[in-house]
Scaffold this active site. Structure first.
Site, short mmCIF file in Angstrom:
data_model
loop_
_atom_site.label_atom_id
_atom_site.label_comp_id
_atom_site.label_asym_id
_atom_site.label_seq_id
_atom_site.Cartn_x
_atom_site.Cartn_y
_atom_site.Cartn_z
N GLU A 67 0.82 -1.22 0.00
CA GLU A 67 0.00 0.00 0.00
C GLU A 67 0.85 1.27 0.00
O GLU A 67 0.43 2.29 -0.52
CB GLU A 67 -0.93 0.00 1.21
CG GLU A 67 -1.99 1.08 1.15
CD GLU A 67 -3.20 0.79 2.01
OE1 GLU A 67 -3.81 1.75 2.48
OE2 GLU A 67 -3.55 -0.39 2.21
N ASP A 91 -2.83 -3.05 3.22
CA ASP A 91 -3.32 -3.19 4.60
C ASP A 91 -4.39 -4.27 4.68
O ASP A 91 -5.30 -4.33 3.84
CB ASP A 91 -3.90 -1.86 5.10
CG ASP A 91 -2.81 -0.90 5.56
OD1 ASP A 91 -1.63 -1.29 5.50
OD2 ASP A 91 -3.14 0.22 5.95
N TYR A 133 -1.11 -4.63 14.02
CA TYR A 133 -1.97 -3.83 13.14
C TYR A 133 -2.93 -2.97 13.94
O TYR A 133 -3.67 -3.47 14.79
CB TYR A 133 -2.76 -4.77 12.22
CG TYR A 133 -3.57 -4.05 11.17
CD1 TYR A 133 -2.94 -3.46 10.08
CD2 TYR A 133 -4.95 -3.97 11.25
CE1 TYR A 133 -3.67 -2.80 9.10
CE2 TYR A 133 -5.69 -3.31 10.28
CZ TYR A 133 -5.04 -2.74 9.21
OH TYR A 133 -5.77 -2.07 8.25
#
Length: 688
Positions: A8, A104, A305
């Protein structure tokens, strides 16, 4: 043959390429023997705008609403076309056999990659990398366990449905309100009910009327007992309180009850809770906290995350606990004890596979933090995450609560005392030893105190409390809530103040003008739950969008038929020097400006003079830039000195401080040269 890996961001691509041995660096990608690693720059594509779909939709007119296209389609975003073109060229290479989506691991990340693969017409197999931390170990394990991209099709459908729903509701309602009331009025599927929550709290404050009430307490030694009453505010005047006290003689201890209480450690953070905690402790905005946690995850690789909505862990994570503890071994003295005891998690409820959706709770990774590389704000957030994680290994907090009931006829007073048996994870709680040896049947003297109190008004919502309400009503996702708050502030519907969040006059009017169904969080909550169901394969995205289209038609119809009046609070009494219409005041990044209220006129100017870095020759303070009839000039507001602004050529001629330093350094390093006279003298001396 090679895998084309799509990350990303460039920073993530750099880490992936290092771990996967892609050492050849190119402008738009990294390459190795088996992989090509490239990157998006966030979203490279977006849904087409109304003007891209229908010429009639180029002009904002009520007659063209609602806009319900059969197919919306996607288009490249401006300024990032070069990267999209590079990805297309890589995707068409004959030595590329498959793609790996490494964006992501969430709804928006899925959309970023799928739209790119759709745009470049990628017709080869695609796989999905799904990891919760950016450590080398996690990346290697993730690539060893790649899943077919089809396994995440439902997540992609949910992302598309969310994007199209925001397009249909947001663009149609915003256009309808803007055209009807002739001002830029932004409304949306999530932002409008969020704004309404702040306004709802403001109304409670506005309608609040303070009330006086009296509290009767029983004092025994140094301890104070509370009177038992159904309504704490029931005694409205002092006479009533004194009347109650005067009727009471000696009391007696009716009962002494002791109860053991065990309190387990709190679960780890999800994103919303850490944003709330950081706002309460450090006054960080939701956006700032998200940015800091993202940096700890992406750059430093020391937390998992961040965009998670779960506070739980999966059962297979039990095996990773020791390594995570070892990574934070120097954090506090008790960590080494936890490791020595086998890294056993005391809060057993944290392991629950059913309560982990896309990602588990926020945890430190197995990588040790380099505190020298962390900013002070990053350290604060990291410390919160580690402290909460360590609580999982501490013993439960145990205490014995003693409850003493003293009766005076029908009146009862309660004394409570806590005795800590085991502090456990709650190390900071203090305890005070009882000074009284209570016994059942013991006589108690009528020593009462009467205290006058005043009811407190509700507090304005701050970002922490607003996030809590957004979570309660399923408004947005953990990943989007900070962005929604920022959008409301940027569109001048809401303001940050020292006291908390405040709805602007424009925002208050918007809530009166917009549809009641869009103001209430109920409709949006229903939509969000349906989007979650789509991601789980339990609801059809087609049925969802059909319903959104019907709701959009109804929302636009209600705006068209509305008879509400609108007052533009940004309109000033100052007139435009070019067309004579009133000027409108607007907030920009560069300060407040005046713009002409006429759509045909382009006049604009700053409200206040711009402060330059140019210093006054007399007082040495920064001078303002004044826009005059004959052009701009510098002026000192302290002593009135004016100076002409330098032209472009004059600016080029003038040496900057950086250039000055560079020249000084250059000359200081050069060998000093002898003058002809000095050389002649030296030669003469040598001959003697």
């Amino acid at each position: 043959m090679k895998q084309l890996i799509l990350a990303e961001k460039p920073s993530v691509a750099k880490d992936l390429s290092r771990v996967l041995g892609a050492n050849q660096k190119h402008k738009n990608y990294y390459e190795g023997p088996k992989v090509i690693v490239t990157w998006a720059l966030g979203h490279l594509l977006g849904l087409k705008m109304p003007e891209d779909l229908n010429k009639e939709w180029q002009t904002w007119k009520m007659e063209t609403l609602p806009m319900i296209p059969k197919q919306i389609g996607i288009k490249p975003l401006p300024k990032t076309g070069h990267q999209l073109k590079a990805i297309k060229q890589l995707a068409q290479r004959k030595d590329v056999s498959e793609a790996v989506i490494a964006t992501d691991a969430g709804r928006e990340g899925e959309l970023v990659a799928r739209w790119i693969l759709e745009w470049v017409r990628f017709d080869k197999p695609a796989k999905r990398l799904w990891i919760s931390s950016q450590t080398d170990k996690a990346i290697k394990a993730g690539f060893a366990n790649l899943q077919p991209a089809k396994a995440y099709d439902n997540l992609y459908q949910s992302a598309i449905a969310r994007s199209k729903a925001d397009w249909l509701v947001g663009l149609n309602v915003t256009r309808a309100l803007t055209v009807k009331y002739q001002d830029n009025l932004s409304a949306g599927r999530v932002q409008t009910p969020t704004l309404a929550l702040v306004r709802q709290q403001e109304r409670k404050i506005e309608t609040f009327r303070p009330q006086t009430y009296y509290v009767i307490s029983l004092e025994v030694g140094e301890e104070r007992g509370k009177r038992v009453q159904a309504n704490p505010y029931e005694i409205k005047d002092q006479q009533t309180a004194q009347g109650i006290v005067q009727q009471l003689g000696n009391g007696r201890v009716d009962s002494i009850v002791e109860k053991a209480k065990t309190e387990s450690a709190p679960l780890p953070y999800d994103l919303t809770e850490i944003q709330r905690e950081a706002n309460q402790r450090f006054n960080f905005s939701a956006k700032k906290t998200l940015s800091l946690v993202q940096s700890l995850y992406e750059t430093h690789k020391i937390v998992t995350y961040p965009r998670t909505d779960s506070k739980y862990l999966t059962q297979d994570m039990k095996a990773t606990m020791r390594e995570r503890l070892q990574a934070v071994a120097d954090f506090s003295p008790e960590v080494k004890t936890y490791i020595k005891n086998g890294a056993v998690v005391q809060q057993k409820a944290v392991f629950n596979d059913a309560k982990v959706s896309d990602h588990h709770a926020l945890l430190p990774t197995e990588q040790k933090a380099n505190y020298a590389k962390l900013t002070s704000d990053e350290q604060r957030i990291y410390n919160l995450i580690v402290s909460r994680f360590l609580m999982l290994f501490a013993a439960p907090h145990k205490k014995v609560q003693q409850k003493v009931t003293v009766k005076f006829g029908k009146e009862q007073f309660i004394f409570t005392q806590n005795k800590i048996v085991e502090a456990g994870w709650k190390t900071s709680e203090e305890q005070r030893a009882s000074t009284i040896q209570w016994q059942e049947g013991m006589t108690v003297a009528p020593n009462f105190s009467i205290k006058k109190e005043l009811t407190s008004p509700p507090k304005p919502l701050n970002e922490g409390t607003l996030l809590g309400k957004m979570e309660k009503f399923s408004l947005g996702t953990p990943a989007t809530r900070a962005e929604i708050i920022e959008k409301l502030i940027k569109s001048e519907l809401m303001e940050r103040t020292p006291a908390g969040l405040q709805v602007s006059p424009k925002g208050k009017q918007l809530l009166e003008l917009v549809n009641p169904s869009l103001v209430s969080p109920d409709l949006t909550e229903k939509w969000e739950k349906q989007l979650e169901a789509i991601a789980k394969g339990q609801f059809s995205s087609k049925a969802f969008l059909q319903q959104i289209e019907e709701d959009t038609k109804q929302l636009v119809k209600e705006v068209k038929q509305s008879e509400q009046k609108y007052q533009d609070f940004s309109l000033t009494q100052k007139k435009c020097p070019e067309c004579g219409e009133f000027l409108r005041e607007k907030n920009t990044r560069d300060g407040k400006i005046y713009v002409c209220s006429s759509a045909e006129c382009s006049y604009r100017r700053r409200k206040d003079p711009k402060l330059s870095n140019h210093r006054c020759p007399q007082c040495h303070k920064k001078m303002e830039i004044i826009e005059g009839k004959n052009g701009a000039f510098f002026r000192c507001k302290f002593d009135g000195i004016t100076e002409k602004l330098p032209t472009k050529n004059e600016k080029k001629k003038k040496m900057t401080k950086q250039e000055e330093r560079r020249l000084m350094k250059k000359y200081s390093q050069e060998e000093p040269q002898e003058s002809p006279l000095a050389a002649a003298l030296k030669a003469a001396m040598e001959k003697q």
